[in-house]
Scaffold this active site. Structure first.
Site, PDB file in Angstrom:
ATOM      1  CB  CYS B 100      -0.886   0.061   1.350  1.00  0.00           C
ATOM      2  SG  CYS B 100      -1.945   1.443   1.685  1.00  0.00           S
ATOM      3  CB  CYS B 104      -5.699   6.066  -2.501  1.00  0.00           C
ATOM      4  SG  CYS B 104      -4.700   5.079  -3.570  1.00  0.00           S
ATOM      5  CB  THR B 191      -3.781   4.543   4.883  1.00  0.00           C
ATOM      6  OG1 THR B 191      -4.593   3.226   5.452  1.00  0.00           O
ATOM      7  CG2 THR B 191      -2.592   3.981   4.301  1.00  0.00           C
ATOM      8  CD  GLU B 259      -3.072   0.863   7.481  1.00  0.00           C
ATOM      9  OE1 GLU B 259      -2.272   0.006   8.001  1.00  0.00           O
ATOM     10  OE2 GLU B 259      -3.208   1.246   6.421  1.00  0.00           O
ATOM     11  CG  HIS B 294     -10.964   5.014  -1.088  1.00  0.00           C
ATOM     12  ND1 HIS B 294      -9.773   5.526  -1.367  1.00  0.00           N
ATOM     13  CD2 HIS B 294     -10.620   4.168   0.071  1.00  0.00           C
ATOM     14  CE1 HIS B 294      -8.897   5.102  -0.509  1.00  0.00           C
ATOM     15  NE2 HIS B 294      -9.352   4.186   0.433  1.00  0.00           N
ATOM     16  CE1 TYR B 298      -9.871   0.401  -1.262  1.00  0.00           C
ATOM     17  CE2 TYR B 298      -8.672  -1.619  -0.484  1.00  0.00           C
ATOM     18  CZ  TYR B 298      -9.467  -0.481  -0.122  1.00  0.00           C
ATOM     19  OH  TYR B 298      -9.161   0.092   1.139  1.00  0.00           O
ATOM     20  CB  CYS B 301      -3.698  -0.063  -4.899  1.00  0.00           C
ATOM     21  SG  CYS B 301      -5.055  -0.453  -4.097  1.00  0.00           S
ATOM     22  CD  GLU B 445      -6.138  -1.824   3.020  1.00  0.00           C
ATOM     23  OE1 GLU B 445      -7.039  -0.737   2.745  1.00  0.00           O
ATOM     24  OE2 GLU B 445      -5.973  -2.696   1.912  1.00  0.00           O
TER      25      GLU B 445
END
Lengths: 501, 501, 501, 501
Positions: B100, B104, B191, B259, B294, B298, B301, B445
């Protein structure tokens, strides 16, 4: 000599002079090391339960060799009831400890040794079976822990033992003496090896006739000269070193079985501890016996572990206030369904078991293989659902000590509390349990223990008997009126015997 | 003011006076702490790539506000091409870092602020949009990292913010001053928060009219007075503290986003940094804007991360000698299929995007939601297949240091080597990568980031428009010859407009 | 020459002198046969919609050859927008008809012929491309239906065309004349063949150099001498013969595409209708072009069909009174999710399309293959959920006529009514729709149309580029700082070109 | 009175004066009607096998009432061995017929009547149990077929029987006379009803105290006055009317159970045939008994059916030349695995059975429910894999007669032949078998027979005992050392009894 108490067990371990490494460090008394303590606790728990009259008959039973009361983990399966009791015991222990309790490998390895030594003797006139019975009586009477050692390092997976660049990639005999053999090699993934008394080494794969040096089954004390135990690194195990009482997830019992790598650096094994030596034609058979029993087990132990995981997940749902949500309940039902499917299969495989030549009992192999195959899927699915229901805090929760930190403890507590009056640490504990009980190490164990998924599929293809199934289709479609037969586990149940086909 | 270099980025972090805790310990310069270093490296890598002319136009773009070249992570999506470039950039960065890369959340939070501030201003005559543009220009020109802060602690999940036992379970305004507001509460799962410059706080859930105090969107410097950052504990993160260069799995970039829990202990935010303040009727809308963008991400990434995981898995298969095995290849194909499905959906959602009132672009929401829903399944399935192919050593491998141990190093090496001439540490590295890249923290996550699976399902039910589907069935079955219309993302594509239905 | 009306279409079919068999019976005018009527209706519906100004631009478009308005089903994809419009059109038609509308195979076959004829001409100096453009202009101007003919009988699946026991198992040239070729063989599974004007024959598999006789692409009128059409038997198709108005499920449009077996018994094809003739090296390429476009389609048409099926299922839930049940809704959400995933992928594949040498546009192949692979799973899953929600009456409902029977009609009606005042035949109709829309024929079409699942997996493995993925893993894990590149559909998006690798 | 021969069975059916409709047509002798013949054949096959000494003890057994040899389908389960023998018999018959053999509903309904009548008598002093034993002795001695009738039409699914708009939506007593009762209503989905001798009516759902008129269990001859049988329409059943010998798929035995709708138009039932009458508090219990036994069955019968389907699929793979393909084999393994999982569960549920108050045996309910839940998934998955392996010809094959057509027969044959020397009709037969054995009717039966999937899930949630699981988690995590107990099927296996909790 009676059933050991937990204290006697721990003391008996302390008395051993093992050559053990935890990670990178030599440790003289692993039993007292925080990395090992949870695994010792788990086995101690079995000793404790065996003392409890309420579990008499399940955790203990009567030895068919001596008639004395023994721990069921040292018992030979002499009936389908013994097979069923094993599965029930595994479920109960899974529920009691919420983790792997380590003793199944040894149990099934002893049963494989008992059965195959008999068959070799019948065929070859050897005396392995008597040797093994004598050995086993000692184990039973001294109430010892035997760790089974199956998996060789295997080197290049496309090559057989004798084809490897390094001939030691599978345990082998490097010297034969009148009084015994000298073995060299290693066994990986040994569950419970570091807190056991004995190691029962079995071959890990079928062999070709020319690979007789790899055909060796024998028992070795864990502290025999030349044996080294190297404890592996597992998910989040560093937390054990930090005196954590929560973040370990299952601080009392740990979350896996405590696997070690065993190295045999030219270890001498006297003849009375050797139970197969060069009879390559029996090796595939022995591996298969072991694996078949072992695959059924997972419906018991993982079923019990899942009960705890489902309970922890339901508890978090209660803490979050969502336990009555229809979708949450439906996900919990799915967790139950997936694991009860595995348990039902294990019970089925046990109930449909049959006698081997030596008189002990084998589980029905197709069913046993379906159990393990389902485990390789359902344990993952159950873990995923636990993550789903429990929520994102599994991934970002501050460490345990932060809850007591003088500066930030108040905030860490405040912002992890769901309802006034709750004990915030309860939420933390159940979250940490879920985090660790569905972690990489646990999942990988469910995937590869007792054989990787493809191993089960190959067995299923053979047992599935496509030739017979094609015959059934021909009979139905072409109106063939031959009497069909029903065979389960290779045994004729009804109809005429066509086993020659 | 130009694009920062990695070194400038790191120095800019060192200059901040954050109040940060890593676990239980106060840390003055998190950027130099081993727990944080991988996350800093990851963001540095983005700064590095932005300097590279080969990625001009993908990692960088032209600001629609100033015309100056900026990092795309600070850009407003002004076209479907911008949406597509975002997804492509995410995939490339996922491939480059295998983890990650944290940016984002801030990006989508900035876009949500841009769009909603415009809409509030139109409806209410406020000036949030100009404020936000001014703020954003500063971010772009100074090439800063903005961490989005969305998820409130939420207390009892069945209660709305104002019903909680503790009113601080959702971030709220506790004081309104002429020059700004004072906020209290916490945001979880932030994050990249600990290595960012700015925090953009957005509401985490739709609100009722009487919950105006919870309706607050604003920007806070990470080192503002009253802000505390508490870094969470994640799978195997202790290994980072031990100077591990292998066992971390991805030592350079880490395996998740790093995080933190953010605490706002009565933090003053001046008016120019406030972008929504009490307008509850826009909050659900804002949350939805953010989440929709968002959720599509996914596919980019995690698609890129999966490329690395698939590569590592294929590498292990090569080392084991099984890379040509048909079943192994089929499992790798499945890994590819599952993640390319997510990527294809993200591209689809972006290409089918449409303009919002402010002129920026929204992804097609049904598609965006399918992407995230698939992620919550497919990331798990891909991890499971990686475990399956790589094998049991993921669970029992001795720690890195043991490979160099003077006593046991020779054995640990010998028995993990597959072929003469191999570098055994390669096998260890790829195994550790897989172990950590498919660990609890990573999986959780994927499950809960950008909203838990049920959140997507509720949106899908709304967007699915069952009334219209029932109408289609009626038309087909009953022979109704009305002209049907095709609407995608709520926009009419063809046929007559029946949007009033 | 303008767009045909539905009536003109039907009349044009009646004017053809086809040699057609429906099952076992020769039929002079298939268009008027009840087995064919639903399929004619479906195509007529497209003619009808093309006349409707509300669908101008979606169902119709401008020919890039003539500038005249044409039906999009005869158009060459000249942009990603054309690719996107195709998918949207397919979804709309899927929603309008609830079935297969037959025209995609011909459309994609024409596009493959257009693209490959260009590439052959460039390489070989032939004039196939001009021939094809002339042919296509005729199709466009006369608004004709072209059925693509791809799938050869294939004999033994492990043998190539030239190795078969019977050389006619793949269509082949048996005679070459100065003015044309004579072909022999058969094509199976021809959707819409019996109600089309033209057949476009393409090779069905890649060929070896010595198999030049099998390398033939050409156009044949359906009523050419030597062509025989044999209509297949499909699930419940006998109900069409009985004048059923309900039990067919979708009485107006049928539930599949109306597949025929085409036999070419030494059919002469003049040179101007031949578009590839012996150039074996282009055949795999042509098959691949066709298949790639075609695989993306399924996200459109099956997405639209699923909208109707979901609508019918939701309607039954309403009739049963359970439409508000949380679990029922969750299952409907799952149906939506599964099919929107396919649609999103089709949109993604189209948006990420790229120009071929001839200037027409190809969909992104990895995404297109994921779409079809998901279809082979999700259509089954959606059908299963429809069965689940709708209930057991799908399997045991008395036939339509029984509802009007003077003796038993009253009971059949009474005991299938859910609420007073309902029209019981509504429940029957939706049940019959679901029964037939998720029947064997429909499911098998979803499984094997555009290539069986394994075909997509082989393509994915190639496109997945494991070598590059392994390189990514090496770069991440070993700290290699080379610039990565992002390639989509074999095209460089960002980073340095490493396509030579 | 001895076991009937097949001929005696058929003659006994001819002697009945049933009021039967096949679809829309009144049929005086259904046994001779082509729609019914396959179902008669299937039951005849059981009569035939019962005559065969090779199946003595499996298909036949000794009545515990009379000591005489009876067909096992009329036997009360008096041991876990009886439960196991049932499952094995079901598998054998499933393998022999490749279809549903209809007799399980009656068998389980008789067992439910036996058990509950005993329990009512104990509680209420009634004499239902003796009545039922007398009735059952007659059934056993005359070797009759009893069709169980469970499922009411149900009207609006959210309303209980007494809340329906039409009070007849559940079978009810409309008149009570001194010598018996008059019942009205209908039962749907009656497997085998049209070729049985007797109907055993049981309530279909739990009832409230005020719904006593719906609490009725009784036996009715199929030709009793007022009974009408209406045969339903099923997938491709029209093919049976056309004298097909192939296209039916399973021409001898059909592909489902031959379901009828039973109408009771004020049918008088004398007291000696009434086994529950108004005792509402026992109704839910009775439904549950029936359903639990019935859910376990599916692991047997569907397991056997799957053996035939897998055989047919493997046969097609052989014909196509792909039977050695690794991926094909892997898919066949998956088919095996999925169904053996169900079979293993059924064996497990039977082996873990326990005695009811009356002395007969109940299967373990959690396991029984997992079996049926898996059936609702795995039968679909297996059908899908059969489609996958067999290929597209399942969907487009010309009808049987076309293979003999003087004009086109030669082509139809030529182009469906895979290898010279093959009998093309073999390929057709196996394809048709697969087409029909995995068709809508078959699948829907697997979904909804013995209760829809949600019904099993509700039972599982209850049996799953979340309270106890939460307690286990608390004990593990909080270190509680209370002795746990293991209960299976509500029975204590080990540990202290905590059933009061």
């Amino acid at each position: 000599m009676a059933l050991k108490t937990p204290i006697e067990y721990v003391e008996s371990l302390r008395a051993l002079k093992v050559n053990a490494y935890i990670g990178n460090e030599k440790v003289d008394s692993p039993v007292d090391h925080p990395a090992i303590a949870p695994h010792v606790n788990t086995v101690s728990k079995i000793y404790e339960l065996a003392q409890n009259p309420e579990h008499k008959g399940l955790i203990t039973t009567e030895s068919h060799l001596t008639g004395r009361e023994i721990n069921r983990f040292t018992h030979i399966f002499m009936s389908t009831d013994d097979l069923l009791c094993k599965i029930k015991m595994l479920r109960l222990l899974g529920q009691t400890t919420g983790t792997c309790f380590q003793r199944c490998v040894g149990l099934d390895a002893m049963n494989a040794s008992y059965a195959i030594s008999y068959e070799i003797d019948k065929a070859k006139g050897t005396d392995y079976h008597e040797r093994f019975k004598t050995y086993l009586t000692g184990i039973q009477d001294n109430d010892l822990i035997v760790a089974g050692a199956m998996t060789d390092p295997k080197g290049n997976r496309t090559k057989s033992p004798s084809q490897q660049d390094d001939p030691d990639q599978y345990v082998r005999v490097v010297e034969r003496r009148p009084d015994g053999v000298v073995i060299r090699g290693a066994k990986l993934h040994n569950t419970g090896g570091i807190n056991s008394h004995e190691i029962l080494v079995l071959p890990g794969t079928a062999l070709k006739p020319e690979e007789a040096d790899y055909a060796i089954a024998c028992a070795v004390p864990v502290d025999a000269e030349g044996v080294t135990l190297i404890f592996g690194r597992q998910s989040n195990d560093d937390r054990k070193m930090q005196g954590s009482s929560i973040d370990i997830g299952n601080p009392r019992f740990g979350v896996v079985g405590g696997e070690v790598m065993l190295v045999f650096d030219d270890v001498f094994v006297p003849n009375e501890r050797v139970f197969l030596n060069g009879e390559t034609e029996f090796v595939g058979h022995m591996v298969n016996y072991f694996a078949t029993w072992h695959r059924a087990n997972y419906g018991g132990c993982k079923g019990g572990n899942a009960d705890v995981l489902i309970g922890a997940t339901a508890k978090v749902a209660q803490i979050h206030g969502v336990e009555k949500n229809t979708i949450v309940k439906d996900k919990i039902i799915e967790m139950i369904h997936l694991m009860e499917t595995c348990y039902a299969g294990a019970i089925g495989a046990s109930a449909a078991g049959y006698a081997l030549p030596c008189g002990s009992y084998m589980v029905e192999p197709m069913m046993a293989n379906t159990v393990k195959q389902n485990i390789t899927r359902n344990v993952y699915a159950v873990g995923r659902l636990a993550h789903d229901i429990a929520g994102g805090y599994l991934a970002t929760l501050p460490e345990e000590a932060a809850f007591d930190n003088p500066d930030i403890g108040k905030w860490v507590k405040k912002y992890h509390l769901c309802n006034e009056g709750d004990d915030v640490m309860e939420r933390v504990k159940y979250g940490r349990y879920i985090e660790n009980a569905a972690s990489t190490t646990t999942l990988v164990e469910a995937m590869h223990g007792a054989g990787s998924p493809q191993a089960q599929r190959i067995v299923m293809l053979g047992l599935g008997n496509l030739k017979k199934k094609v015959g059934m289709a021909e009979a139905v479609i072409n109106g063939d009126d031959d009497v069909l037969s029903l065979t389960i586990g290779g045994k004729l149940v009804s109809g005429k015997d066509d086993s020659e086909n």
